[in-house]
Design a protein around this motif. Sequence first.
Motif, PDB file in Angstrom:
ATOM      1  N   UNK A 163     -39.087 -30.307  -5.498  1.00  0.00           N
ATOM      2  CA  UNK A 163     -40.318 -30.027  -6.256  1.00  0.00           C
ATOM      3  C   UNK A 163     -40.551 -28.530  -6.442  1.00  0.00           C
ATOM      4  N   UNK A 164     -39.472 -27.804  -6.707  1.00  0.00           N
ATOM      5  CA  UNK A 164     -39.564 -26.380  -7.013  1.00  0.00           C
ATOM      6  C   UNK A 164     -39.659 -25.470  -5.811  1.00  0.00           C
ATOM      7  N   UNK A 165     -39.642 -26.014  -4.605  1.00  0.00           N
ATOM      8  CA  UNK A 165     -39.721 -25.196  -3.390  1.00  0.00           C
ATOM      9  C   UNK A 165     -38.541 -25.512  -2.474  1.00  0.00           C
ATOM     10  N   UNK A 166     -38.174 -24.512  -1.668  1.00  0.00           N
ATOM     11  CA  UNK A 166     -37.154 -24.743  -0.653  1.00  0.00           C
ATOM     12  C   UNK A 166     -37.806 -25.438   0.536  1.00  0.00           C
ATOM     13  N   UNK A 167     -37.194 -26.528   0.989  1.00  0.00           N
ATOM     14  CA  UNK A 167     -37.719 -27.309   2.106  1.00  0.00           C
ATOM     15  C   UNK A 167     -36.636 -27.465   3.164  1.00  0.00           C
ATOM     16  N   UNK A 168     -37.039 -27.453   4.432  1.00  0.00           N
ATOM     17  CA  UNK A 168     -36.129 -27.724   5.528  1.00  0.00           C
ATOM     18  C   UNK A 168     -36.345 -29.180   5.931  1.00  0.00           C
ATOM     19  N   UNK A 169     -35.246 -29.939   5.952  1.00  0.00           N
ATOM     20  CA  UNK A 169     -35.330 -31.345   6.348  1.00  0.00           C
ATOM     21  C   UNK A 169     -34.282 -31.631   7.411  1.00  0.00           C
ATOM     22  N   UNK A 170     -34.510 -32.686   8.187  1.00  0.00           N
ATOM     23  CA  UNK A 170     -33.512 -33.189   9.129  1.00  0.00           C
ATOM     24  C   UNK A 170     -32.751 -34.311   8.431  1.00  0.00           C
ATOM     25  N   UNK A 171     -31.448 -34.353   8.616  1.00  0.00           N
ATOM     26  CA  UNK A 171     -30.632 -35.415   8.020  1.00  0.00           C
ATOM     27  C   UNK A 171     -29.619 -35.904   9.034  1.00  0.00           C
ATOM     28  N   UNK A 172     -29.244 -37.151   8.903  1.00  0.00           N
ATOM     29  CA  UNK A 172     -28.218 -37.765   9.745  1.00  0.00           C
ATOM     30  C   UNK A 172     -26.864 -37.168   9.361  1.00  0.00           C
ATOM     31  N   UNK A 173     -26.130 -36.701  10.351  1.00  0.00           N
ATOM     32  CA  UNK A 173     -24.816 -36.096  10.117  1.00  0.00           C
ATOM     33  C   UNK A 173     -23.886 -37.037   9.371  1.00  0.00           C
ATOM     34  N   UNK A 174     -24.023 -38.355   9.629  1.00  0.00           N
ATOM     35  CA  UNK A 174     -23.121 -39.329   9.022  1.00  0.00           C
ATOM     36  C   UNK A 174     -23.575 -39.765   7.635  1.00  0.00           C
ATOM     37  N   UNK A 175     -24.667 -39.187   7.128  1.00  0.00           N
ATOM     38  CA  UNK A 175     -25.128 -39.536   5.784  1.00  0.00           C
ATOM     39  C   UNK A 175     -24.779 -38.449   4.780  1.00  0.00           C
ATOM     40  N   UNK A 176     -23.944 -37.502   5.184  1.00  0.00           N
ATOM     41  CA  UNK A 176     -23.614 -36.373   4.322  1.00  0.00           C
ATOM     42  C   UNK A 176     -22.218 -36.509   3.729  1.00  0.00           C
ATOM     43  N   UNK A 177     -22.087 -36.066   2.500  1.00  0.00           N
ATOM     44  CA  UNK A 177     -20.772 -35.903   1.883  1.00  0.00           C
ATOM     45  C   UNK A 177     -20.414 -34.444   2.040  1.00  0.00           C
ATOM     46  N   UNK A 178     -19.269 -34.212   2.644  1.00  0.00           N
ATOM     47  CA  UNK A 178     -18.840 -32.845   2.877  1.00  0.00           C
ATOM     48  C   UNK A 178     -18.035 -32.354   1.699  1.00  0.00           C
ATOM     49  N   UNK A 179     -18.149 -31.071   1.391  1.00  0.00           N
ATOM     50  CA  UNK A 179     -17.375 -30.539   0.267  1.00  0.00           C
ATOM     51  C   UNK A 179     -15.894 -30.506   0.620  1.00  0.00           C
ATOM     52  N   UNK A 180     -15.047 -30.505  -0.400  1.00  0.00           N
ATOM     53  CA  UNK A 180     -13.610 -30.344  -0.165  1.00  0.00           C
ATOM     54  C   UNK A 180     -13.373 -28.908   0.213  1.00  0.00           C
TER      55      UNK A 180
END
Length: 185
Positions: A163-180
């Motif tokens: 929503x136009x602002x930088x936000x810090x969130x917590x996320x599950x490590x296993x829910x991320x797609x890692x870059x190549x």
Amino acid sequence: MSDPLENDDPPAWYCVRTKSKREHIAAKSLRQLEGVETFCPRLRYRKATRRGKIWWVEAMFPGYIFAFFSRRENERNVVHTHGVMTLLKFGDYVPEIPASFIAEMCRLMEEQESVEDDTLTLQPQVRPGDEVEIAHGPMQGMQGKVIEVLPSSERVKLLIEFLGNDQVIDADLFSLLLPNKPLPE
């Protein structure tokens, strides 16, 4: 050209094609044959599902395992073993797998903490500064930057634009797609 099976036939490593998702069954069946060794490297990793995080085990080389045997003495038994389809062939040529490759794979597997023989446990590798994409949940598809890794709770803190602002969130490590990432040189 003479048939290589007519000459001296020392045992060697060969690539064996297995039935889909039956690599471990084929390896277990082949181990029961006299004069046959097998190597079936597998990966163990956590995967996020609807039921939560579960451990998942898959073959490192889907559809293939390695077997050490004398072709003249054991090829027929090997290809007729439960779970096996055939030997890897290119026309009539059946390539041998270098013993140094198998030895190096075994060494790498032993260096890792394995739960069982021939199984390598994988953990996601993210570092602060990595760009990632959220793969699961209400923020699926959003991209962010890792600002902190909390390994004990398997969570990361991400900086995302929302929503136009930088936000810090917590996320599950296993829910991320890692870059190549490029391979180290």
